[in-house]
Design a protein around this motif. Structure first.
Motif, PDB file in Angstrom:
ATOM      1  N   PHE A   1      10.664  -7.029 -14.231  1.00 54.93           N
ATOM      2  CA  PHE A   1      10.207  -7.076 -15.340  1.00 54.93           C
ATOM      3  C   PHE A   1      11.280  -6.545 -16.484  1.00 54.93           C
ATOM      4  CE2 PHE A   1       9.254  -2.722 -17.186  1.00 54.93           C
ATOM      5  CZ  PHE A   1       9.562  -1.886 -16.283  1.00 54.93           C
TER       6      PHE A   1
ATOM      7  N   ASP B   1      21.138  -0.084 -28.437  1.00 56.08           N
ATOM      8  CA  ASP B   1      20.336  -1.081 -29.086  1.00 56.08           C
ATOM      9  C   ASP B   1      19.722  -0.668 -30.467  1.00 56.08           C
ATOM     10  OD1 ASP B   1      18.968   0.647 -27.635  1.00 56.08           O
ATOM     11  OD2 ASP B   1      17.232  -0.555 -27.093  1.00 56.08           O
TER      12      ASP B   1
ATOM     13  N   HIS C   1      18.886  -5.743 -18.494  1.00 59.98           N
ATOM     14  CA  HIS C   1      18.642  -4.373 -17.738  1.00 59.98           C
ATOM     15  C   HIS C   1      19.379  -3.022 -18.362  1.00 59.98           C
ATOM     16  CE1 HIS C   1      15.015  -6.307 -15.602  1.00 59.98           C
ATOM     17  NE2 HIS C   1      16.155  -7.148 -15.201  1.00 59.98           N
TER      18      HIS C   1
ATOM     19  N   LYS D   1      18.357   2.288 -21.497  1.00 54.84           N
ATOM     20  CA  LYS D   1      19.545   1.228 -21.251  1.00 54.84           C
ATOM     21  C   LYS D   1      20.420   1.274 -22.285  1.00 54.84           C
ATOM     22  CE  LYS D   1      15.964  -2.012 -21.361  1.00 54.84           C
ATOM     23  NZ  LYS D   1      15.404  -3.463 -20.856  1.00 54.84           N
TER      24      LYS D   1
HETATM   25  N1  MTE Z   1      18.029   1.283 -24.892  1.00 49.93           N
HETATM   26  C1  MTE Z   1      16.616   1.087 -24.319  1.00 49.93           C
HETATM   27  N2  MTE Z   1      16.236   1.634 -23.363  1.00 49.93           N
HETATM   28  C2  MTE Z   1      15.004   1.208 -22.706  1.00 49.93           C
HETATM   29  C3  MTE Z   1      14.247   0.636 -23.360  1.00 49.93           C
HETATM   30  C4  MTE Z   1      14.490   0.021 -24.840  1.00 49.93           C
HETATM   31  O1  MTE Z   1      13.751  -0.727 -25.382  1.00 49.93           O
HETATM   32  N3  MTE Z   1      15.804   0.211 -25.168  1.00 49.93           N
HETATM   33  N4  MTE Z   1      12.882   0.306 -23.154  1.00 49.93           N
HETATM   34  C5  MTE Z   1      12.515   1.120 -21.990  1.00 49.93           C
HETATM   35  C6  MTE Z   1      11.247   1.047 -21.316  1.00 49.93           C
HETATM   36  S1  MTE Z   1       9.648   1.223 -22.366  1.00 49.93           S
HETATM   37  C7  MTE Z   1      11.106   0.595 -19.984  1.00 49.93           C
HETATM   38  S2  MTE Z   1       9.563   0.300 -19.125  1.00 49.93           S
HETATM   39  C8  MTE Z   1      12.304   0.448 -19.302  1.00 49.93           C
HETATM   40  C9  MTE Z   1      12.045  -0.982 -18.689  1.00 49.93           C
HETATM   41  O2  MTE Z   1      13.356  -1.385 -18.095  1.00 49.93           O
HETATM   42  P1  MTE Z   1      13.784  -2.990 -17.679  1.00 49.93           P
HETATM   43  O3  MTE Z   1      13.895  -3.635 -18.914  1.00 49.93           O
HETATM   44  O4  MTE Z   1      14.972  -2.907 -16.914  1.00 49.93           O
HETATM   45  O5  MTE Z   1      12.633  -3.305 -16.759  1.00 49.93           O
HETATM   46  O6  MTE Z   1      13.298   0.338 -19.959  1.00 49.93           O
HETATM   47  C10 MTE Z   1      13.385   1.529 -21.016  1.00 49.93           C
HETATM   48  N5  MTE Z   1      14.681   1.738 -21.529  1.00 49.93           N
END
Ligand code: MTE
Ligand code: MO
Length: 370
Positions: free
Chosen positions: A46, A152, A192, A210
């Motif tokens: 996901f 981001d 990811h 991320k």
């Molecule tokens: N920089 C960044 N990190 C993030 C996010 C994001 O929008 N931006 N979303 C987070 C959320 S809410 C989740 S559930 C996970 C999802 O990781 P995936 O996209 O690798 O499955 O990343 C997290 N890290």
């Protein structure tokens, strides 16, 4: 898997993914593919994004570590990979929005994605331990939390800023928390968080930041919107801004949860014995002690058989055989911790303003033919 022309809007993902939102990209595997393997293939994993995927050049990328440390540092990817021992962890990432769609039926939840069972996946990650990096920088007096910032750009409340969050120093110093640059044996894909992301096993997915760019050792949790104002459990709507959960409790470890993947909701089955399958995590995605399944809406329960998990920080997959009698029925699953703690029975007990971490007994209505 069938081959299709490359579709960049899917970010290299399987065409069968359930896409909740195309931009920012929010998608996860359909229920039938979700639990097929203990480790989720990358094309099915996901993805949850709050803003557009940033283009990050791995050769230009730098990580800063500062705040309450004796020696602030800056590293290139090559330096990180050369100076610290490489480690691996298998981890199940669980989005706090998992099973929100059930809570939305209890009471309105505005402005959040109606995630069902799909925002959860298990990956094999390789990188370096945050612990090793922190010990090199040397936490200073007063250090109690470690904050992460991503590259981001997210817009909230007319402001644009990077996604971020923090974890307590004790978790940050544990062996399992990684700065990952590989996923399932390949360089971490951009969708990811490549080139480098956090992996915080056992915590809500949001803490696994991320496109990592900065680590800050702090005395208090991060002031980033996604730590200070969102990802908080507030059970009553406050006067004023009906979506403000700042007063709620910040989420960290994922709660005990057992999820039914088969049968799917509304499925027609023949009376007799049916197989029920699913996954479960204990609190912090540690191993639950026991999983029970009911074929008669919770009147009688059978113990599920639990498969050996891929690691200490992953889901367990389980299966059970239960008897079902003709008529409208519900299959129910619930898990227990070693200390006897169970899950809340009803959705009403779990409901919260943003619909996070639904871990009520999972109840799946089915139609049993006589
Ligand atoms: N920089 C960044 N990190 C993030 C996010 C994001 O929008 N931006 N979303 C987070 C959320 S809410 C989740 S559930 C996970 C999802 O990781 P995936 O996209 O690798 O499955 O990343 C997290 N890290
Ligand atoms: Mo999430």
């Amino acid at each position: 898997m069938t081959s299709r022309p490359a579709d960049n809007s899917l970010h290299g993902k399987h065409h069968g993914l359930r896409v909740r939102e195309a931009e920012p990209f929010n998608a996860g595997p359909p229920q039938e593919l979700l639990g097929e393997q203990a480790m989720t293939p990358t094309e099915l994993f996901f993805s949850r994004n709050h803003g557009p995927v940033p283009a990050v050049d791995a050769a230009q990328w730098r990580l800063r570590i500062g705040g309450l440390v004796r020696q602030p540092m800056e590293y290139s990817l090559e330096e990180l990979q050369r100076q610290f021992p490489h480690r691996t962890v298998a981890a199940t990432l669980v989005c706090a929005g998992l099973r929100r769609d059930e809570l939305m039926k209890v009471r309105e939840i505005r402005g959040e994605l109606p995630w069902g069972l799909e925002p959860v996946s298990t990956g094999g990650f390789a990188g370096i331990a945050l612990r090793d990096l922190l010990l090199a920088a040397g936490p200073a007096d007063g250090a109690a939390h470690v904050g992460f910032a991503g590259l981001d750009r997210v817009e909230r409340k007319q402001r644009t800023f990077g996604f971020g969050g923090s974890i307590p120093l004790a978790k940050a110093l544990s062996d399992e928390v990684l700065l990952a640059f590989e996923m399932n044996g390949a360089p971490l894909p951009a969708i990811h968080g490549g080139p480098v992301r956090m992996i915080v096993p056992g915590y809500i997915g949001a803490r696994s930041v991320k496109w990592l760019s900065e680590i800050e050792v702090r005395s208090v949790p991060s002031e980033n919107y996604f730590q200070a104002e969102a990802y908080r459990v507030l059970r009553e709507v406050r006067d004023g801004d009906a979506r403000d959960v700042t007063a709620g409790e910040a989420l960290s470890e994922i709660p005990l949860n057992a999820v039914i993947l088969s049968p799917a909701q509304g499925r027609r089955v023949a009376a007799g014995t049916i197989e029920v399958t699913g996954w479960a995590c204990g609190r912090g995605c540690r191993r639950p002690a026991r999983i029970e399944v009911s074929g008669d809406n919770g009147r009688t329960w059978a113990d599920a058989t639990v498969d050996e998990p891929a690691g200490e920080w992953t889901w367990v997959r389980w299966h059970a055989e239960v008897a079902v009698a003709a008529g409208p029925q519900a299959v129910v699953a619930r898990a227990w911790e070693r200390d006897g703690t169970g899950q809340p029975e009803t959705l009403a007990e779990v409901w919260n303003v943003k619909g996070y971490v639904n871990n009520a007994w999972h109840r799946v209505p089915i139609e049993v033919m006589g």
